[in-house]
Design an enzyme around this catalytic site. Structure first.
Site, short mmCIF file in Angstrom:
data_model
loop_
_atom_site.label_atom_id
_atom_site.label_comp_id
_atom_site.label_asym_id
_atom_site.label_seq_id
_atom_site.Cartn_x
_atom_site.Cartn_y
_atom_site.Cartn_z
CG ASN A 7 -1.86 1.15 1.28
OD1 ASN A 7 -1.81 2.04 0.43
ND2 ASN A 7 -2.74 1.16 2.26
NE ARG A 64 -6.15 1.61 -0.52
CZ ARG A 64 -6.24 2.75 0.13
NH1 ARG A 64 -5.21 3.24 0.76
NH2 ARG A 64 -7.37 3.41 0.15
CG HIS A 153 -13.66 2.88 2.81
ND1 HIS A 153 -14.50 3.69 3.52
CD2 HIS A 153 -12.41 3.25 3.17
CE1 HIS A 153 -13.80 4.52 4.27
NE2 HIS A 153 -12.51 4.27 4.06
NE ARG A 214 -11.88 12.28 3.93
CZ ARG A 214 -11.67 10.98 3.77
NH1 ARG A 214 -12.68 10.17 3.51
NH2 ARG A 214 -10.45 10.49 3.84
CG ASP A 256 -9.56 9.50 18.71
OD1 ASP A 256 -10.43 8.79 19.26
OD2 ASP A 256 -8.42 9.10 18.45
CD GLU A 337 -9.14 -1.48 3.71
OE1 GLU A 337 -8.71 -1.25 4.86
OE2 GLU A 337 -9.50 -0.59 2.93
#
Ligand code: ADP
Length: 351
Positions: A7, A64, A153, A214, A256, A337
């Site tokens: 990745n 990835r 995702h 976001r 968080d 993943e």
């Protein structure tokens, strides 16, 4: 067969080595600060050289790649043509695809002759029907600039939906599953018979749920309104929507969720509000996707928040299925993943 999963980000290379098909993880690590001031690792080539120093035998590499646009609906064996196409996709993923390509190029030089496979975050969502991926904008923009929902995702949603079917002991093609990937980035997907039919992230990973920093769904007219009021240019507005919004922007405390839960318990009203908004938005999406699939057999939670924060999961699920004839199963599945990339690489190279 040893499969190395890479990745490659803008300043880091995360790697894992798997024995396939046993799925046993043999090695894991990360090289950070690539190309940063004062760092001894000047580029991805030098970084990958360090990764490979004690790696031992590698049969194939799985990379990835964030954006495959409409070009890549499945993982592919990398060749010159594929590299060219990934470069074309960089125009709509300028922050990610070039970094992914840097890892691919370094691997081609350091492991010549070893098969390399690209696994795309967007590929799993290429099964969306047009009425789910076309925006209510002039259709020409879709044709001219590829403006459509892509979703992200995908490797995680794909992995946890497959694992959910195993846990439920039913074939995936008989199940309607809603997968909630709740980390710093958050997205939710309707997986009908193993195929993604809708997902909350859009043309970029900004759409959908309220995330760590976001904003998720908002009134599009607000963007130009705020730009005019605050006299902001488009880059600054872009930064605010991506880095200063979401849980962080609402609470003014943190992005968080663990910190927000603590502050909320201590009486911080905006921390509580941020959590309430986060939960409410997810509930609405679960309702919408249950309607889109005409039912739901299971809701899967994954990602840092989804896997670890039971209080958040319980609040999301409370009361939402009173209209369902059969209550969906609630599953918590740790995403992996990297293993999914190893599996797909193994399948491509004919393992
Ligand atoms: P990313 O999207 O960056 O991979 P993660 O999946 O690690 O993020 O999720 C980070 C979020 O998960 C944070 O809001 C954090 O508070 C929350 N979280 C809760 N419990 C844990 C935990 N045990 N480990 C990591 N993150 C956790």
């Amino acid at each position: 067969m040893n499969i190395l999963v890479i990745n490659s980000g803008s300043s880091s290379i995360k790697y894992r080595l798997f024995d396939m098909p046993s799925s046993i993880q043999l090695k894991k690590g990360v090289i950070e600060h690539i190309g940063e001031k004062g760092s001894s690792v000047k580029d991805h080539y030098s970084g990958l050289k360090i990764v490979l120093e004690n790696m031992g035998h590698v049969d194939a590499v799985g990379h990835r790649v964030v954006h495959g646009a409409e070009k890549f609906t499945h993982p592919v064996l990398i060749n010159k043509k594929v590299i060219k196409e990934i470069k074309v996709c960089s125009t709509i993923a300028p922050l990610h695809n070039p970094a992914n390509l840097a890892g691919i190029t370094a691997c081609s030089r350091l492991l010549p002759g070893i098969a390399q496979v690209a696994v795309f975050d967007t590929a799993f969502h290429q099964t969306l029907p047009d009425y789910a991926y076309i925006y209510g904008l002039p259709y020409d923009y879709y044709k001219k600039h590829s403006i459509r929902k892509f979703g992200f995702h995908g490797t995680s949603h794909n992995y946890v939906s497959q694992e959910a079917a195993k846990l439920l002991k039913k074939p995936l093609n008989k199940l309607k599953i809603i997968t909630c990937h709740l980390g710093n980035g958050c997205s939710i997907t309707a997986v009908d018979k193993g195929r993604s039919i809708d997902t909350s992230m859009g043309f970029t990973p900004l759409e959908g749920l309220v995330m760590g920093t976001r904003c998720g769904d908002t009134d599009p007219a607000l963007i130009t309104h705020i730009m005019r009021k605050e006299k902001l240019d488009s880059d600054t507005m872009d930064r605010i929507l991506n880095k200063d919004s979401g849980l962080k922007g609402i609470s003014g405390v943190s992005n968080d969720m663990r910190v927000l839960e603590l502050k909320s318990r201590q009486g911080n009203k905006r921390a509580r509000l941020a959590i309430n908004i986060f939960i409410y938005r997810i509930k609405k999406y679960i309702g919408a996707y249950t309607a889109a699939m005409s039912g739901c057999d299971a809701v899967v939670f994954t990602g840092g928040i989804g896997e670890n924060q039971k209080t958040i999961r319980d609040r999301i699920c409370k009361g939402i299925f009173s209209l369902c004839r059969k209550k969906p199963r609630i599953l918590v599945i740790k995403t992996n993943e990297e293993l999914m990339i190893a599996r797909q690489t193994y399948n491509i190279i004919g393992g």
